[in-house]
Scaffold this motif. Structure first.
Motif, PDB file in Angstrom:
ATOM      1  N   LEU A  79       0.773  -1.315   0.205  1.00 28.91           N
ATOM      2  CA  LEU A  79      -0.078  -0.097  -0.126  1.00 28.91           C
ATOM      3  C   LEU A  79       0.837   1.279   0.014  1.00 28.91           C
ATOM      4  O   LEU A  79       2.077   1.391   0.464  1.00 28.91           O
ATOM      5  N   THR A  80       0.454   2.225  -0.630  1.00 27.09           N
ATOM      6  CA  THR A  80       0.978   3.674  -0.373  1.00 27.09           C
ATOM      7  C   THR A  80      -0.068   4.533  -0.068  1.00 27.09           C
ATOM      8  O   THR A  80      -1.193   4.462  -0.727  1.00 27.09           O
ATOM      9  N   TRP A  81       0.335   5.947   0.617  1.00 28.12           N
ATOM     10  CA  TRP A  81      -0.525   7.083   0.889  1.00 28.12           C
ATOM     11  C   TRP A  81       0.214   8.143   0.997  1.00 28.12           C
ATOM     12  O   TRP A  81       1.476   8.235   0.894  1.00 28.12           O
ATOM     13  N   LYS A  82      -0.368   9.364   1.367  1.00 27.05           N
ATOM     14  CA  LYS A  82       0.321  10.848   1.586  1.00 27.05           C
ATOM     15  C   LYS A  82       0.113  10.967   2.902  1.00 27.05           C
ATOM     16  O   LYS A  82      -1.029  10.660   3.660  1.00 27.05           O
ATOM     17  N   VAL A  83       0.726  11.982   3.326  1.00 32.01           N
ATOM     18  CA  VAL A  83       0.821  12.440   4.846  1.00 32.01           C
ATOM     19  C   VAL A  83      -0.573  13.308   4.947  1.00 32.01           C
ATOM     20  O   VAL A  83      -1.001  13.873   4.015  1.00 32.01           O
ATOM     21  N   PRO A  84      -1.316  13.372   6.289  1.00 38.60           N
ATOM     22  CA  PRO A  84      -2.615  13.980   6.434  1.00 38.60           C
ATOM     23  C   PRO A  84      -2.277  15.591   6.181  1.00 38.60           C
ATOM     24  O   PRO A  84      -1.119  16.005   6.463  1.00 38.60           O
TER      25      PRO A  84
ATOM     26  N   GLN B  19      -3.389  17.541   8.371  1.00 43.98           N
ATOM     27  CA  GLN B  19      -3.135  18.028   9.561  1.00 43.98           C
ATOM     28  C   GLN B  19      -2.760  17.187  10.595  1.00 43.98           C
ATOM     29  O   GLN B  19      -3.228  16.157  10.489  1.00 43.98           O
ATOM     30  N   THR B  20      -1.559  17.377  11.137  1.00 41.13           N
ATOM     31  CA  THR B  20      -0.919  16.534  11.903  1.00 41.13           C
ATOM     32  C   THR B  20      -1.151  16.634  13.284  1.00 41.13           C
ATOM     33  O   THR B  20      -0.746  15.651  14.227  1.00 41.13           O
ATOM     34  N   GLY B  21      -1.767  17.646  13.940  1.00 40.84           N
ATOM     35  CA  GLY B  21      -2.134  18.070  15.108  1.00 40.84           C
ATOM     36  C   GLY B  21      -0.743  18.590  15.742  1.00 40.84           C
ATOM     37  O   GLY B  21       0.465  18.783  15.217  1.00 40.84           O
ATOM     38  N   ARG B  22      -0.953  19.444  17.010  1.00 46.72           N
ATOM     39  CA  ARG B  22       0.008  19.937  17.582  1.00 46.72           C
ATOM     40  C   ARG B  22       1.120  19.131  18.010  1.00 46.72           C
ATOM     41  O   ARG B  22       2.320  19.771  17.998  1.00 46.72           O
ATOM     42  N   SER B  23       0.951  18.077  18.479  1.00 48.74           N
ATOM     43  CA  SER B  23       2.021  17.313  18.969  1.00 48.74           C
ATOM     44  C   SER B  23       2.713  16.274  18.082  1.00 48.74           C
ATOM     45  O   SER B  23       3.875  15.786  18.070  1.00 48.74           O
ATOM     46  N   GLY B  24       2.490  16.644  16.575  1.00 46.27           N
ATOM     47  CA  GLY B  24       3.148  15.697  15.359  1.00 46.27           C
ATOM     48  C   GLY B  24       2.554  14.441  15.419  1.00 46.27           C
ATOM     49  O   GLY B  24       1.897  13.794  16.384  1.00 46.27           O
ATOM     50  N   LEU B  25       2.840  13.749  14.280  1.00 48.69           N
ATOM     51  CA  LEU B  25       2.553  12.105  14.369  1.00 48.69           C
ATOM     52  C   LEU B  25       3.562  11.446  14.745  1.00 48.69           C
ATOM     53  O   LEU B  25       4.930  11.392  14.825  1.00 48.69           O
ATOM     54  N   ASP B  26       2.950  10.168  15.265  1.00 46.08           N
ATOM     55  CA  ASP B  26       3.695   9.133  15.901  1.00 46.08           C
ATOM     56  C   ASP B  26       3.992   8.189  14.623  1.00 46.08           C
ATOM     57  O   ASP B  26       4.805   7.493  14.854  1.00 46.08           O
TER      58      ASP B  26
ATOM     59  N   THR C  82       5.279   6.050   4.256  1.00 43.76           N
ATOM     60  CA  THR C  82       3.976   6.015   3.822  1.00 43.76           C
ATOM     61  C   THR C  82       3.707   4.758   2.886  1.00 43.76           C
ATOM     62  O   THR C  82       3.136   5.003   1.946  1.00 43.76           O
ATOM     63  N   ARG C  83       4.530   3.971   3.144  1.00 45.89           N
ATOM     64  CA  ARG C  83       4.359   2.781   2.185  1.00 45.89           C
ATOM     65  C   ARG C  83       4.584   1.293   3.139  1.00 45.89           C
ATOM     66  O   ARG C  83       5.653   1.494   4.089  1.00 45.89           O
TER      67      ARG C  83
ATOM     68  N   LYS D 252      -4.758   4.398   9.639  1.00 48.49           N
ATOM     69  CA  LYS D 252      -5.077   5.684  10.574  1.00 48.49           C
ATOM     70  C   LYS D 252      -3.544   6.222  10.751  1.00 48.49           C
ATOM     71  O   LYS D 252      -2.732   5.733  11.032  1.00 48.49           O
ATOM     72  N   ALA D 253      -3.734   7.509  11.001  1.00 46.55           N
ATOM     73  CA  ALA D 253      -2.567   8.501  11.458  1.00 46.55           C
ATOM     74  C   ALA D 253      -2.853   8.565  13.149  1.00 46.55           C
ATOM     75  O   ALA D 253      -3.981   8.729  13.603  1.00 46.55           O
ATOM     76  N   VAL D 254      -1.709   8.684  13.881  1.00 40.08           N
ATOM     77  CA  VAL D 254      -1.876   8.350  15.095  1.00 40.08           C
ATOM     78  C   VAL D 254      -0.902   9.481  15.705  1.00 40.08           C
ATOM     79  O   VAL D 254       0.229   9.343  15.286  1.00 40.08           O
ATOM     80  N   SER D 255      -1.240   9.798  16.775  1.00 43.57           N
ATOM     81  CA  SER D 255      -0.651  11.063  17.395  1.00 43.57           C
ATOM     82  C   SER D 255      -0.754  10.837  19.047  1.00 43.57           C
ATOM     83  O   SER D 255      -1.792  10.055  19.393  1.00 43.57           O
ATOM     84  N   ALA D 256      -0.172  11.718  19.866  1.00 46.99           N
ATOM     85  CA  ALA D 256      -0.180  11.825  21.223  1.00 46.99           C
ATOM     86  C   ALA D 256      -1.917  12.098  21.627  1.00 46.99           C
ATOM     87  O   ALA D 256      -2.242  11.696  22.387  1.00 46.99           O
ATOM     88  N   SER D 257      -2.319  12.981  20.652  1.00 49.26           N
ATOM     89  CA  SER D 257      -4.021  13.530  20.827  1.00 49.26           C
ATOM     90  C   SER D 257      -4.862  12.383  20.421  1.00 49.26           C
ATOM     91  O   SER D 257      -6.377  12.452  20.653  1.00 49.26           O
TER      92      SER D 257
END
Length: 406
Positions: A20-25, A27-34, A59-60, A77-82
Motif C-alpha cells: 500500500l502507499t498513501w500521503k501525509v495527512p 493536519q498532523t496535530g500540535r504534538s506531531g505524528l507518531d 507512507t508505504r 489511521k494516522a496516530v499522535s499523542a492526541s
C-alpha cells in the motif's frame, strides 16, 4: 487528533502479500505524528485486526503472510499523542492473487539501430524488461545458443546484461532476445557490427602527366574493415623534401587529378582508404614518378579591336530652375558627357560669363557647377550651360529668381 491519510492506493499484489502507499495527512496535530497503523478485515467480516504492532512513519507498507484467493478490506489511521485519525479506507476489497504482467522488452533507443564497436573494445549492453512472475530470458544467434566462452549473460529480475570483454569481427551479427512467461513471449533483435580500419587500396597507377597536373587511378581495398569505405586520402611527396603532404581529402572516387604542381620537381603519390574506424594502416603507392617539366609556349598578345570613343557633347542631367534669397550663395548643377572632353561655357541672358569674382565655374567627372556668390535681384535671369567639342555642341537652360530678404 490528526486528519485522515490521503490518497490510499494499492501499489502491488502478489499471491501472499499486498503493498500500500498513501500521503501525509493535511493536519498532523500540535504534538506531531507518531506514525500510522494499518488494519485489515476479511470480506464478509466486521473484525478489524492490526497488521503492524507499533506505529511507523513510512507512507508505504507491505502486508505479508496473506492467503491466496482471500478478499480483504484495508484501512490506515494516522496516530499522535492526541489520538487516532478517522481511518482512510480502500473503497474495494483487494483480491490476493498473483497479477500476471505480460513479458515486454524495453529496448533502449540507441540499440534499435546497428550497434557499432571497434575491434578490441568492450561490449557492455543492458536491456530492461518487464514481466511477472520472473520471466525466462533466452539469447540466441542464428537460432543457436551463444558461445559462453566469449559472451557473458547476466540476468536480474528487471534486465539482462550482454557483455564481451574484447570484441572481434566474428562477434558481428544479429542476436535474438526472447523473454517468456508460461507461453507468453516478447522478442527483440540486437544488431552488432565490430569494425576495424580497412586494408590499403590496390593497384595505384600514375595514368598521365601534363603541364602542372597528374592523373591517378587505383582500386578499392580487398578488406573494407567490415565498414563502408567513406573515401580516400591522396598524398604527394616531392623528391627534394621527401615529406608527404595531403593533396586531396575524402576523395569519393577511385581516380583523381592533382594540380598546381611545381615546375622542376619530381613527385611520388600514395593513397589511404578511410572508413568509420579511420584510415588504413598502410597506403598504396603509385608505380612511377611524375617529372613536372617546363613547357615552351610562344606568347601571343591578345588582339583588342579598336573602338571609336569619339562622342559629341550630351547633357545627361539638365539645369533646374532655382529660387534663392538675396545675399545667400547658390549653386547651379548639370551633368555632361562627350569625348574629347567638352569645353564648358556659362552664359547669363545669352551673354558669356567671363572672369568675374562673383561666379565660380567648375567641372569634375562630368558634373558642371556654377556658384553665384551672394546674389542680388540683379543676378536673376536665364542661365545657360553650353558644352562644345570638335564633334558638336549642346546646351541647357534654367531660370534663377533672387528675392529680397523678408
Amino acid at each position: 487528533p490528526p486528519s485522515s491519510p490521503l490518497s490510499l492506493a494499492v501499489e502491488e499484489v502478489s499471491e501472499n502479500s499486498v503493498t500500500l502507499t498513501w500521503k501525509v495527512p493535511e493536519q498532523t496535530g500540535r504534538s506531531g505524528l507518531d506514525g500510522y497503523m494499518v488494519e485489515i478485515c476479511k470480506d464478509g467480516s466486521t473484525d478489524w485486526t492490526a497488521a503492524n504492532k507499533e506505529p511507523f512513519l513510512s507512507t508505504r507498507y507491505t502486508i505479508q503472510d496473506l492467503s491466496s484467493g482471500d478478499k480483504i478490506h484495508v484501512r490506515v489511521k494516522a496516530v499522535s499523542a492526541s489520538g487516532a485519525s478517522v481511518p482512510a479506507t480502500l473503497e474495494q476489497p483487494v483480491l490476493i492473487r498473483e497479477i500476471l504482467q505480460l513479458p515486454r522488452i524495453r529496448m533502449p533507443r540507441h540499440l534499435r539501430q546497428t550497434y557499432v564497436r571497434r575491434v578490441g573494445d568492450a561490449v557492455n549492453i543492458m536491456i530492461p524488461f518487464q514481466g511477472k512472475p520472473q520471466p525466462e530470458v533466452i539469447w540466441t544467434k542464428g537460432d543457436q545458443p551463444l558461445d559462453t566462452t566469449r559472451i557473458n549473460i547476466r540476468n536480474t529480475e528487471k534486465d539482462t546484461i550482454f557483455y564481451i570483454r574484447q570484441a572481434q569481427r566474428s562477434d558481428s551479427g544479429k542476436y535474438d532476445l526472447a523473454v517468456r512467461i508460461n507461453g507468453a513471449e516478447d522478442k527483440a533483435t540486437l544488431d552488432i557490427r565490430v569494425i576495424e580500419p580497412p586494408g590499403p587500396p590496390q593497384n595505384m597507377k600514375l595514368v598521365d602527366v601534363w603541364g602542372f597536373n597528374v592523373a591517378l587511378e587505383w582500386m578499392p581495398p580487398v578488406d573494407n574493415g567490415n565498414s563502408e569505405i567513406k573515401g580516400y586520402v591522396v598524398q604527394k611527396s616531392d623528391k627534394k623534401s621527401g615529406k608527404w603532404f595531403t593533396a586531396l581529402e575524402r576523395c569519393t572516387r577511385t581516380s583523381c587529378t592533382i594540380s598546381d604542381l611545381i615546375i622542376g620537381n619530381t613527385y611520388s603519390f600514395r593513397v589511404f582508404a578511410e572508413n568509420a574506424c579511420g584510415l588504413s594502416e598502410k597506403a598504396a603507392i603509385a608505380s612511377g614518378v611524375a617529372n613536372i617539366k617546363k613547357t615552351k609556349t610562344a606568347y601571343q598578345p591578345e588582339k583588342i579591336p579598336q573602338r571609336d570613343m569619339m562622342e559629341p557633347p550630351k547633357f545627361t542631367q539638365p539645369l533646374t530652375d532655382r529660387t534663392t534669397t538675396r545675399g545667400y550663395s547658390t549653386h547651379l548643377f548639370c551633368c555632361v558627357r562627350g569625348f574629347p572632353q567638352p569645353k564648358i561655357i556659362w552664359m547669363k541672358n545669352q551673354m558669356e560669363i567671363r572672369e568675374d569674382p562673383k561666379y565660380i565655374a567648375m567641372i569634375e567627372q562630368g558634373v558642371c557647377s556654377l556658384e553665384i556668390r551672394k546674389p542680388s535681384p540683379f543676378d536673376g535671369g536665364i542661365y545657360t550651360c553650353k558644352a562644345v567639342n570638335p564633334l558638336g555642341e549642346a546646351s541647357v537652360d534654367c531660370k534663377l529668381d533672387v528675392k529680397g530678404k523678408i
